[in-house]
Design an enzyme around this catalytic site. Structure first.
Site, mmCIF file in Angstrom:
data_model
loop_
_atom_site.group_PDB
_atom_site.id
_atom_site.type_symbol
_atom_site.label_atom_id
_atom_site.label_comp_id
_atom_site.label_asym_id
_atom_site.label_seq_id
_atom_site.Cartn_x
_atom_site.Cartn_y
_atom_site.Cartn_z
ATOM 1 N N ASP A 20 18.303 -16.046 34.905
ATOM 2 C CA ASP A 20 19.029 -16.888 33.891
ATOM 3 C C ASP A 20 19.182 -18.339 34.438
ATOM 4 O O ASP A 20 20.051 -18.493 35.343
ATOM 5 C CB ASP A 20 20.137 -16.241 33.384
ATOM 6 N N ASN A 22 20.463 -21.087 32.544
ATOM 7 C CA ASN A 22 21.477 -21.918 31.748
ATOM 8 C C ASN A 22 22.916 -21.131 31.448
ATOM 9 O O ASN A 22 23.679 -21.525 30.776
ATOM 10 C CB ASN A 22 20.892 -22.318 30.479
ATOM 11 N N ASP A 24 23.924 -18.433 30.090
ATOM 12 C CA ASP A 24 24.248 -17.832 28.864
ATOM 13 C C ASP A 24 23.993 -16.251 29.067
ATOM 14 O O ASP A 24 24.244 -15.612 28.319
ATOM 15 C CB ASP A 24 23.364 -18.216 27.595
ATOM 16 N N ASP A 97 2.480 -10.418 26.650
ATOM 17 C CA ASP A 97 2.486 -8.881 26.125
ATOM 18 C C ASP A 97 2.342 -9.144 24.572
ATOM 19 O O ASP A 97 2.893 -9.998 23.871
ATOM 20 C CB ASP A 97 3.643 -8.267 26.178
ATOM 21 N N ASP A 202 0.303 -3.942 23.533
ATOM 22 C CA ASP A 202 1.334 -2.791 23.073
ATOM 23 C C ASP A 202 0.745 -1.710 22.336
ATOM 24 O O ASP A 202 0.252 -2.092 21.108
ATOM 25 C CB ASP A 202 2.543 -3.664 22.349
ATOM 26 N N GLU A 255 -2.032 -0.493 26.154
ATOM 27 C CA GLU A 255 -1.030 0.512 26.309
ATOM 28 C C GLU A 255 -1.312 1.815 25.436
ATOM 29 O O GLU A 255 -1.557 1.530 24.155
ATOM 30 C CB GLU A 255 0.361 0.331 26.023
ATOM 31 N N HIS A 314 9.219 -1.291 31.981
ATOM 32 C CA HIS A 314 10.648 -1.742 31.216
ATOM 33 C C HIS A 314 11.016 -0.644 30.390
ATOM 34 O O HIS A 314 11.992 -0.686 29.640
ATOM 35 C CB HIS A 314 10.378 -2.897 30.393
ATOM 36 N N ASP A 315 10.483 0.457 30.290
ATOM 37 C CA ASP A 315 10.594 1.428 29.238
ATOM 38 C C ASP A 315 11.172 2.853 29.845
ATOM 39 O O ASP A 315 11.447 3.830 29.117
ATOM 40 C CB ASP A 315 9.343 2.118 28.560
HETATM 41 O O1 TEU Z 1 6.358 1.291 24.078
HETATM 42 C C1 TEU Z 1 5.554 2.328 23.189
HETATM 43 C C2 TEU Z 1 5.828 3.839 23.898
HETATM 44 O O2 TEU Z 1 5.246 4.242 24.898
HETATM 45 C C3 TEU Z 1 7.358 4.095 23.583
HETATM 46 O O3 TEU Z 1 7.232 5.286 22.657
HETATM 47 C C4 TEU Z 1 7.929 4.524 25.018
HETATM 48 O O4 TEU Z 1 7.270 5.975 24.939
HETATM 49 C C5 TEU Z 1 9.229 4.514 24.987
HETATM 50 O O5 TEU Z 1 9.473 3.251 24.634
HETATM 51 C C6 TEU Z 1 9.798 5.458 26.186
HETATM 52 O O6 TEU Z 1 11.117 5.527 25.912
HETATM 53 C C7 TEU Z 1 6.041 -0.124 23.607
HETATM 54 C C8 TEU Z 1 7.117 -0.779 24.489
HETATM 55 O O7 TEU Z 1 6.529 -0.658 25.931
HETATM 56 C C9 TEU Z 1 8.205 -0.556 24.245
HETATM 57 O O8 TEU Z 1 9.177 -1.474 24.895
HETATM 58 C C10 TEU Z 1 8.538 -0.621 22.642
HETATM 59 O O9 TEU Z 1 9.888 -0.425 22.240
HETATM 60 C C11 TEU Z 1 7.412 0.136 21.888
HETATM 61 O O10 TEU Z 1 6.216 -0.204 22.394
HETATM 62 C C12 TEU Z 1 7.395 -0.469 20.221
HETATM 63 O O11 TEU Z 1 6.947 -1.922 20.455
HETATM 64 CA CA CA Z 2 19.448 -18.270 29.835
#
Ligand code: TEU
Ligand code: CA
Length: 537
Positions: A20, A22, A24, A97, A202, A255, A314-315
């Site tokens: 970050d 700035n 926020d 993405d 995605d 993906e 990130h998931d």
């Molecule tokens: O994720 C799709 C997907 O694989 C999700 O169902 C995933 O299995 C779940 O997030 C795991 O808990 C993609 C993106 O990576 C995710 O961040 C998004 O929320 C999703 O598509 C919808 O765009």
């Molecule tokens: Ca910021």
């Protein structure tokens, strides 16, 4: 001659939690620019940027309200162009993405489409409700969302339902409509003309719904057999490839939801995607066993000539917490994963913070969690009267916020991520697990990654060489990488227990996460021990 995406390591940035600039409390593009020298020093060669487009943030950017505008929280288009320029100056490629399966319900297209007479109506998938015997309205079919609940929501304006495979704030685009296909081509050309190197697409294998018939009931996403990796999807991707991706020589990471080796092969061997992200090796912590990871890794490495190699994103959970032991063997399990990541055959992906061994976060209760999937799952469990402590504990196994706590830069307040109030809790272990501390500490996880990334760039056999798996006892994974520059043997204990190696441990030690320089007389591997031998030049 290798392609750049075979030689380089790709670093995934979740912009909201990276840096970050700035105060926020929200990561932003100027913050990313300020860390490009750090990424260059780490040795990565490309950045996959999770969405920075305008979004109401129900799914923190995976609900796009304008594909060619930047979310003001993250900065401006001028900032984005500066990022591309500054990354280019450092020979860092940028991959955007691209979330094309659905938009945000705040997107102008959807707002217009709510009017049944609008030319945008068919940009989305609308159907009249069904009526039950008692005349009660029901959704058009029995499909359910990946994020719990029905995959349909009624729009009172027209009394019709629209389809959304994810949240109701993410209406699915209709790829039967040529206008939608043209709009997405336009968006992709916009970013490619700005100089991006490609896209991470995605849930790309869900975009074409072959039929809207009822599906066979399943725990998650009833109906998915009608839209997963359909022939219509392949036709659309071949069009994208011919008309956009090939002319720009774009690198396309798809993906693939519920991907199998055959379905991923179909996408990457027929002029559609460059690589396919599949998740069979991302074994759930609930019921985890190292042998499951070993089986899945060997299966995919043998099944596909080239894999994206990754252990976190990130998931979900942090890899050292999912595959390792982040309490008793934090350093060993994180460096074991680094040894695999950088020597298996394929493109290595590092997710922000993985290089310092960031761990799952100790959330105390659901109020600390921002992820819509976790909150919906918690609500559903409570609806079935699961006591809240148990519901919360179960949700923690799937909680995506483990991977989304702010990047830990130093041991200052808020881990140096922000001078303000962070949008999501900082993991309290930042005092020890942070970039500054680990860069200064020779035997740190950061230095281990740094060294192996460099070694990979200097070792063609790890990038281009063949891979051959060796038979080993349970939980021991061993393989060789064979190329002109030599033959290497990688031996890894995936387990937290000492184990018989069951394989000859002789050879010149190139890397060991126990800093042992000679294994000639050893027969066992310690917990998460990972060794790279050069067995001949
Ligand atoms: O994720 C799709 C997907 O694989 C999700 O169902 C995933 O299995 C779940 O997030 C795991 O808990 C993609 C993106 O990576 C995710 O961040 C998004 O929320 C999703 O598509 C919808 O765009
Ligand atoms: Ca910021």
């Amino acid at each position: 001659m290798n392609k750049w995406w075979q030689d380089r390591v790709i670093y995934q940035i979740y912009p909201r939690s990276f840096c970050d600039s700035n105060g926020d409390g929200i990561g932003d593009i100027p913050g990313i620019i300020s860390k490009l020298d750090y990424l260059k020093e780490l040795g990565v060669g490309a950045i996959w940027l999770s969405p920075v487009y305008t979004s109401p943030n129900y799914d923190f950017g995976y609900d796009v309200a304008d594909y060619t505008a930047i979310n003001p929280e993250y900065g401006t288009m001028a900032d984005m162009k500066r990022l591309l320029k500054e990354a280019g100056r450092r020979d860092l490629k940028v991959i955007m993405d691209l979330v094309m399966n659905h938009t945000s319900d705040q997107h102008g297209w959807f707002q217009a489409a709510r009017d049944p007479k609008s030319g945008y109506r068919d940009y989305y998938i609308w159907r009249k409700p069904k009526l039950s015997k008692s005349g009660k309205e029901k959704p058009p079919n029995n499909w359910t969302s990946f994020f719990t609940g029905s995959a349909w929501t009624r729009d009172d304006r027209s009394g019709e339902y629209y389809l959304h495979l994810f949240t109701k704030h993410q209406p699915d685009l209709n790829f039967h409509n040529p206008k939608v296909i043209e709009e997405i081509k336009k968006v992709m050309r916009f970013w490619l003309d700005l100089g991006v190197a490609g896209f991470r697409c995605d849930v790309i294998n869900l975009i074409y719904k072959q039929s809207l018939a009822n599906g066979k009931h399943q725990l998650i996403a009833t109906g998915s057999e009608h839209y997963t990796s359909t022939t219509g999807c392949h036709a659309v991707l071949q069009q994208f490839n011919q008309e956009v991706w090939q002319p720009y020589d774009a690198f396309i990471i798809g993906e693939i939801q519920n991907g199998t080796i055959n379905s991923v092969r179909d996408f990457v061997e027929h002029n559609e995607l460059t690589v396919g992200l599949a998740f069979e090796h991302m074994i759930l912590k609930l019921g985890y066993a190292p042998q499951k990871t070993k089986r899945a890794l060997v299966k995919w490495q043998r099944g596909l000539d080239w894999n994206p190699v990754f252990f976190e994103n990130h998931d979900g959970m942090r890899s050292v917490s999912r595959f390792g032991n982040d309490k008793k063997f934090h350093q060993q399990s994180a460096t074991m994963l680094a040894s695999l990541l950088l020597t298996l055959r394929g493109t290595p992906f590092i997710y922000q913070g993985q290089e310092i061994g960031m761990t799952n976060a100790p959330f105390a209760n659901i109020t600390q969690v921002k992820d819509i999937v976790s909150r919906s799952a918690y609500k559903l469990l409570r609806k079935f009267f699961i006591p809240s402590p148990i519901a919360f504990k179960l949700v923690m196994y799937l909680c995506r916020d483990h991977a989304r706590t702010p990047m830990q830069w130093n041991n200052q307040a808020k881990a140096g991520f922000t001078t303000g109030e962070p949008w999501l809790m900082v993991n309290p272990n930042y005092q020890k697990i942070n970039v500054e501390h680990e860069k200064a500490e020779g035997t740190s996880i950061w230095n281990f990654y740094h060294r192996l990334i460099k070694l990979r760039s200097q070792t063609p056999a790890w990038r281009q060489g063949k891979i051959k798996f060796l038979s080993t006892p349970k939980n021991i994974l061993a393989f060789e990488r064979i190329g002109e520059s030599g033959q290497y043997r990688i031996v890894v204990n995936l387990d937290s227990n000492k184990r018989k190696a069951g394989i000859n441990l002789a050879g010149q030690v190139v890397s060991s996460n126990y800093s042992q320089s000679n294994y000639d007389h050893l027969r066992h591997l310690r917990p998460y021990e990972a060794i790279i031998f050069k067995i001949n030049s």
